[in-house]
Design a protein around this motif. Structure first.
Motif: not given
Length: 169
Positions: A63-69, A75-77, A101-106, A114-120
């Motif tokens: 698994r890979s878990l990438i977060v947005s900090q 605020d997302g992963f 993604i936290q609703p207030r940060h969408q 995050l999608l691009e990082a996960g796919l890459a």
């Protein structure tokens, strides 16, 4: 649409487990529970999204878990699982398990980043399942070149919910 921001992405760390749990619960309830929280949904979410489970996912080499900090916290992963054959025909091995993604940060570019990082980070196609009634997610994934592969039933206890399975080749 909110202001586009440049997210700070990084691999999740074990110390993030409680923050990831809280974020997952916030997003899951905001997305899927529309008419009040009952024990059926609460029991599922509280047993599925736990700090221990996030620690296991972070430590799992498949698994890979990438977060947005941001400056205050996560605020997302995006969570990817490279050992999860698709439920339609079993030919796509990598699942995009969660993109939260936290609703207030969408609406500010975090999901796309995050999608691009996960796919890459993957070798080959990726599949995901999403609630068939989630029109916002459907539009997002269509805009990012996912196509429908089939349908499955997502089960919580003895109840089933229709899910669409999408693939990104």
């Amino acid at each position: 649409m909110g202001q586009l921001i440049a997210p700070n992405l990084r691999a999740a760390e074990v110390a993030d487990a409680s923050s990831l749990t809280a974020l997952a619960l916030e997003v899951w309830f905001a997305t899927y529970v529309r008419h009040g929280i009952n024990a059926h949904f609460a029991d599922y979410a509280l047993s599925h999204f736990t700090p221990e489970r996030f620690r296991q996912w972070i430590d799992d080499p498949d698994r890979s878990l990438i977060v947005s900090q941001n400056r205050d916290g996560i605020d997302g992963f995006v969570l990817m699982d490279r050992n999860s054959p698709d439920p339609v025909n079993g030919t796509v091995q990598t699942e995009l398990t969660s993109l939260y993604i936290q609703p207030r940060h969408q609406g500010r570019g975090l999901g796309q980043a995050l999608l691009e990082a996960g796919l890459a980070a993957q070798d080959g196609p990726v599949w995901l399942a999403m609630n068939s009634q989630n029109s916002t997610a459907r539009a997002f994934y269509h805009a990012h070149n996912f196509t429908k592969l089939g349908e499955i039933a997502f089960k919580i206890g003895d109840q089933s919910y229709p899910n669409d399975v999408f693939v990104h080749a």
